[in-house]
Design a protein around this motif. Sequence first.
Motif, short mmCIF file in Angstrom:
data_model
loop_
_atom_site.label_atom_id
_atom_site.label_comp_id
_atom_site.label_asym_id
_atom_site.label_seq_id
_atom_site.Cartn_x
_atom_site.Cartn_y
_atom_site.Cartn_z
N THR A 148 0.60 -1.10 -0.01
CA THR A 148 0.26 -0.11 -0.29
C THR A 148 0.64 1.03 -0.20
O THR A 148 0.17 2.46 -0.04
CB THR A 148 -0.85 0.18 1.60
OG1 THR A 148 -0.15 0.15 2.36
CG2 THR A 148 -1.98 -1.39 1.09
N ASP A 149 2.37 1.09 0.24
CA ASP A 149 3.24 2.35 0.52
C ASP A 149 3.72 2.38 -0.90
O ASP A 149 4.68 2.15 -1.19
CB ASP A 149 3.84 1.95 1.24
CG ASP A 149 5.38 2.82 1.99
OD1 ASP A 149 4.66 4.09 1.65
OD2 ASP A 149 5.96 2.94 2.47
N GLN A 150 2.72 3.02 -2.07
CA GLN A 150 3.64 3.00 -3.19
C GLN A 150 2.24 3.79 -3.49
O GLN A 150 1.21 4.89 -3.27
CB GLN A 150 2.99 1.90 -4.46
CG GLN A 150 1.80 0.93 -4.06
CD GLN A 150 0.94 0.43 -4.37
OE1 GLN A 150 2.06 -0.74 -4.87
NE2 GLN A 150 0.05 -0.60 -5.26
N TYR A 151 3.09 4.25 -5.17
CA TYR A 151 1.76 5.76 -6.40
C TYR A 151 1.15 4.30 -7.39
O TYR A 151 1.46 3.21 -7.64
CB TYR A 151 2.59 6.54 -6.74
CG TYR A 151 3.00 7.83 -5.85
CD1 TYR A 151 2.86 8.10 -4.62
CD2 TYR A 151 4.39 7.15 -5.13
CE1 TYR A 151 3.45 8.34 -3.62
CE2 TYR A 151 5.45 7.66 -4.01
CZ TYR A 151 4.89 8.80 -3.40
OH TYR A 151 5.25 8.79 -2.10
N ILE A 152 0.01 5.46 -7.59
CA ILE A 152 -0.81 4.57 -8.78
C ILE A 152 -0.99 5.99 -9.54
O ILE A 152 -2.37 6.93 -9.72
CB ILE A 152 -2.82 4.08 -8.49
CG1 ILE A 152 -2.22 3.05 -7.52
CG2 ILE A 152 -2.59 4.05 -10.32
CD1 ILE A 152 -0.90 1.89 -7.86
N PRO A 153 -0.30 6.40 -10.34
CA PRO A 153 0.28 8.01 -10.74
C PRO A 153 -0.57 8.04 -12.12
O PRO A 153 -0.46 9.21 -12.82
CB PRO A 153 1.75 7.97 -11.22
CG PRO A 153 2.70 7.36 -11.25
CD PRO A 153 1.57 6.19 -10.33
#
Length: 747
Positions: free
Chosen positions: A283-288
């Motif tokens: 969950t410590d991520q980006y969906i840019p």
Amino acid sequence: MRFRTLALALLLASNGPALLSGQPSAALFAQQKQALSLEDIWASGKLLPRTVPGFDWMKDGRYYAALVNNEVVQHEVTTGKAVQTLVPAADLKPAGQQAAITINGYVFNADEQKLLLSTQTEPIYRHSQKAYYYVYDRASKKLVPLSQGDKQGNATFSPDGRMVAFTRDNNLYVVDLATMTEKAVTSNGAVNKIINGSTDWVYEEEFGFAKGYDWSPDSKQLAYYTFDESRVPEYNMQEWGPLYPKDYRYKYPKAGEKNSIVSISAYDLGSGRSTRMDLGPETDQYIPRMMWTQTPGLLSMQRLNRLQNKLEILHGDPATGKTTVVLTDTNPAYVEINDDLRYLEGGKQFLFTSEQDGYQHLYLYDISGKLIRQVTKGPWEISAINGFDPKAGVVYYTSTEASPLERHLYRISLKGTDKVRISDPGHGIDKVNMSPDTRYFLNDFSKAGTPSVISLREGRTGKLVKVLEDNAKLRETLGQYAMASFEFFKFSTADGQQLNGWMMKPADFDPSKKYPVLMYCYGGPSFGSSSTQTVLDNASGGGGAFNRYLWNNYLTQQGYIVVSVEGRGSSGRGAAFRKATYANLGKYEAIDQGAGAKHLGTLPYVDKSRIGLWGWSFGGYLTALAITTQPELFKLGIAVAPVTNWRYYDTVYTERYLKTPQLNPGGYDDNSPVQHAAKLKAKFLLVHGTGDDNVHFQNSVAFTDALIAANKDFQTLYYPNRNHSIRGGNTSLHLYRQMTNFIQANL
């Protein structure tokens, strides 16, 4: 060293014979011209270039629409003539209201028989805004409000034109235009907790988008973002007003702190159900980025790890939520995020850009992610994909092939052959807005010191169709002023790094004199867009808006030479040049500004004891760092809205270039001006807006505290409730007058 000089005082003159032997000297010539005033530049508006407002391509390629005197008017592309008024001013009075609405923006539905009109638009942050939306029916001439509630955001038609989606109060809604029935897609939105259909602050600022949803091609589904920002720390700003200040709290993740947990869902309009897409266990991520492919049942998402050195393209099934990784792009430093992913008609291929060979180039893949070929190659980079012609198999793109200082339009086949430059020969910057069918494009062209010429051109050949705005009146007006000469130059640093720069000299320049120099810098890393480069062959030379170029001219009239030097970390020259600053943000940028000052000090007409430096935002940070780490080189510094400690700035931007503070504490602390405050020798002015939601006023407070602790003399100037741009009303005039006075008193 010099490779091109523009004598603008002559180029901009509207009449008169060429200078011949025996004619007046340059000094006398300059004296016969008018002098600029700060009011001319920052208050009157008479010296600003004209644009073409509200330009919008229509679907058949034969027409475009534009906003003219609060009416939407259709024009013929080939002649530029107005052929009909699509939204007459007489139809803009809603039922039951006395006054007509003022159109701030508009968008067509699929058959162009209805339009969404926005009015009373209210900005929120850099990209986000809310407004009252109205649906206008061209056939019935009826104007009805989209919703009876408060202001809406991000309103868009469905592809079939039968529905409109919008956001309000952190929830997503759909309106059926046949019945004007409104339905909530989500209901759990809450301020500073849950956001649906829009983005949080850091996504908007750093990934560049505010609309967090997308219609499927068949109009049967909506894919949307949900941000759970409940764990993100709040930042508190005070809004100064009558008697008691008002607190404004919003979620702002500073470097090393927690981000929003982001999910993507697909909402089926038929069943009214949402299916959450599988984005993996992390969950410590980006969906840019998120978008539908050309296939209605195939959703595309981009997943980026926290350190931003691994980007994955996922394809997902909205019926089940299952996803598959089809492409992975990695980089030892960081991977750039852009909008170059294009799914081609037929659903079998897609285009994507990558820096895998050291420069941003175009690659063609099949739908499963298998590489077909690299389409473009060379020691230059693509800055934007402008269009695609599926019938001809041709891609249109803007690149730096001619020079890092320039941007021009090219086309190339998907086979990587038959590359042609579409832009006119010569130097400058082309900003391209291509029609969806690529038959035509709107071209905003400028070159150093010359206001924009906006024209319509044929897509395949670049042949001129019509000039829409040539700014001839402005050119004539500028010809009445004593404008500076403008020249580009190159020099090599002590370690052999070649840097670009520009210089503006007084119209009555005397090479036997010694002149003080004011340097302007930005220096921050940014891919693709030329907006952060300060050395460009455009109207302002890359130094910001055109009125800042005029202010530079004003300073030359006061006896200063104005210069900008582009150091390492800037775009246009490939990954190695831009990413040389990775994990040491500020270090080499400051060294390069110092190298520029040293180079200027060797010129016979420069007083090396009177060199100043100024900048805004990252440029303010760079100014503060350069004058404290190299105090022997600069007599003056002005830092506007600066970061002074990267620990205070947001996660996405800062960690992209520095990693997290936990992994790289030295990269944060060693290059913070706060740590070098005791070295200050220059006359220093620190400027900030107290309402800056981007670079918080906290940065200037921390630096001020450090300078006081070091017993250093300096001046501060703050603007109540102004945001990062510090403008509105007389603000710009006031700010530039204060900076001008400070320069004249101390440099």
